[in-house]
Design an enzyme around this catalytic site. Sequence first.
Site, short mmCIF file in Angstrom:
data_model
loop_
_atom_site.label_atom_id
_atom_site.label_comp_id
_atom_site.label_asym_id
_atom_site.label_seq_id
_atom_site.Cartn_x
_atom_site.Cartn_y
_atom_site.Cartn_z
N TYR A 66 -6.32 -1.83 8.21
CA TYR A 66 -5.31 -2.13 7.20
C TYR A 66 -4.30 -3.16 7.75
CZ TYR A 66 -1.31 -1.41 4.09
OH TYR A 66 -0.28 -1.61 3.22
N LYS A 92 -3.41 -6.99 6.37
CA LYS A 92 -2.05 -7.39 5.98
C LYS A 92 -1.56 -8.53 6.86
CE LYS A 92 -1.19 -4.76 2.44
NZ LYS A 92 -1.01 -5.37 1.10
#
Lengths: 254, 452
Positions: free
Chosen positions: A160, A164
């Site tokens: 994740y 990002k």
Amino acid sequence: MRDAFGQPQRIVVLGGTSELALAVLHAMALDRVQCIVLAGRNEDALARAQAALLGAGAAAVQIVHLEATAPERASEVIAACVEAAGGQVDLVLVAVGMLGSQGDFDDDPAATAEAITVNLTWPAAALAALRPRLVAQGYGRVVVFSSVAGVRVRRANATYGATKAGLDGFALGYAESVRDAGVVVQVVRPGFVATKMTTGLTPPPMSTTPEVVAKIVVEAMAGTDLVVYAPRVLRPVFSIFKLLPQAVWRKLPG
Amino acid sequence: MAEPIPRRLSGWGRTQSVRAEVVAPTTAAEVASWLSDPKIHGGVIARGLGRSYGDPAQVAGGLVLDLVHLNHLGPIGEGGSITVGGGASLDALISSVLPKGYFTPVSPGTRQVSIGGAIAADIHGKNHHREGSFCSHVTSMTLATPTGIMTVSPTSNPELFWATAGGMGLTGVVLEATISLLEVPSGLVTVDTDRFEDLDALMAEMVGGDDRYRYSVAWVDCMAPGARLGRSVLTRGDHAPSGLTDGSVGPLPKPAKLAVPFQAPSGLLNRASITAFNEAFYRRAPKHKVGELQRLSSFFHPLDGVANWNLLYGNRGFLQYQFVVPDHAAETVRLVIDHLSGAKIPGFLAVLKRFGPGDPGPLSFPMAGWTLAIDVPIGPPSLPRLLDRLDDLVAEAGGRIYLAKDARLRPELVEVMYPELDRFRKVKAEVDPNGVLTSDLARRLNLVEGTR
């Protein structure tokens, strides 16, 4: 058009069921908004969001189907969103994304690829599709939801965080590319936010709520700050975190 | 023909910066050809000197016609009639005609206004209560419209003429206009000044005494709390007879001596600094003074002495809130000042003035009654909702907001405040069936349905 306070009249939300994006909309002067376009996948959740926004005073809320695993069709989604908004867009919220569990990504190439597609490839493709339209209209604001997880990637949410980090970097460069066209891009880096995305996780120190993030984002949208931390204290915190030796970083709780 | 170049534009308040293509045509034919250019997709609007506060003289992503080259000044004809280019400034006009004993029939608070802008906003001055707004002194204008160049007067084509008066540039580009100058005996003004402790005394004196003066305006402190609310300085005057001067018309206006060199930090103009200024302004004014001789420029255009003063408001910019309410709604003026004072909104001295009857322009701002204008910096979080509340008070009283100053009105209030909006739209649709002429203001307020 926007007014002197930066209040938009036409808004497109990519990731129209995102709790953060919806909290931002509800923190705005919705009675001043003429049209909101929610682009998302979950039709029930979109319908609920639509009803809530109409109930809160928005004049019109349109729904556009968005499949974030299909970046090759991002330009169609953007075309449909801009059309639904009436040809001009004052504000675009980019809030497409999934969190996932690192344990499910570690040994799974397909899941890893999908996370990167949903969190990075699709938003980047959509922003590319949006770019000529924003440049042609000569103004506009794009708010991209990044995360502090991308500022310095850690083991607990490496995939994740990496997606990002990629989106954050893309958005920063994108901001420069549209700056001369009068378009303002803002990158929001929330910390841990208690939402359905983080249900079941233990909130670390300095965790926050969608309402707090929304308030900070709405305030930031009155200006042109490129990077917005929410809560704001995360800016100095992460400026230190970035400098920590990996051996120390590894041992930090949360 | 010059090629358009991309530029960042905003209004005087510097709140809504956008990018547009800008080109400065040198001939009427060139203006007309841009309006019929099929390659223009984003709309076209003319821009004069950029003194509108919000977004009427810009069109994001479209083409902005900078009228700087259409600045010709004709000879003064019989009865003080003069034909001037739409891009000519009032500054140039005044400098040219004052030595010959003439003055602009209507003078706003700055000379840095173009003739086209003066018509598009149907500007008013300190003499509105007696002599009406700018377009009442225009006898004819030549417009470039998307359906051709046409010359209109209040008798030859009253619908288009009056739709253009206050029409924010949406019915055509003013190529030139013929206006009736005011003959003046000197370049000086005799000024009477009175100071008032409160609003009631001021308004009573304006109702009772304004008709004795050609020019009248009051400065009101909207920040003074309690009993001092509405303390004010009223200045009224007329052109000084030549006997009071050396026989010549007197001094010409001078270019600005001071300039703000760069954008100040936001927050320089805050509650404390503005309160101090307002206090000093009030204290400096004489309690009662009669027959003081002032230059035209210091009486009409005090702020022109400092170039780029809008930069003082910093990068967030500022806006001006100006409304008018009918005579019978004088109480609304007090209510608005109460709200501003109560919300502790930092605002420089407001300008209060009585208007005479309005002209027939469907979008022309003035109407018989009271107008109040106040500059406020962007920043106080309560400001947007406070101004919304004030809009409601103004609309309930049968009043309206000045579009040339607006940057934040709710679109649904426009047809309430300008009940003849549909008459304007009808004329607009006739001269511009494809909606080529548009602006950010027009889009924001839905002034014209179906514009690009």
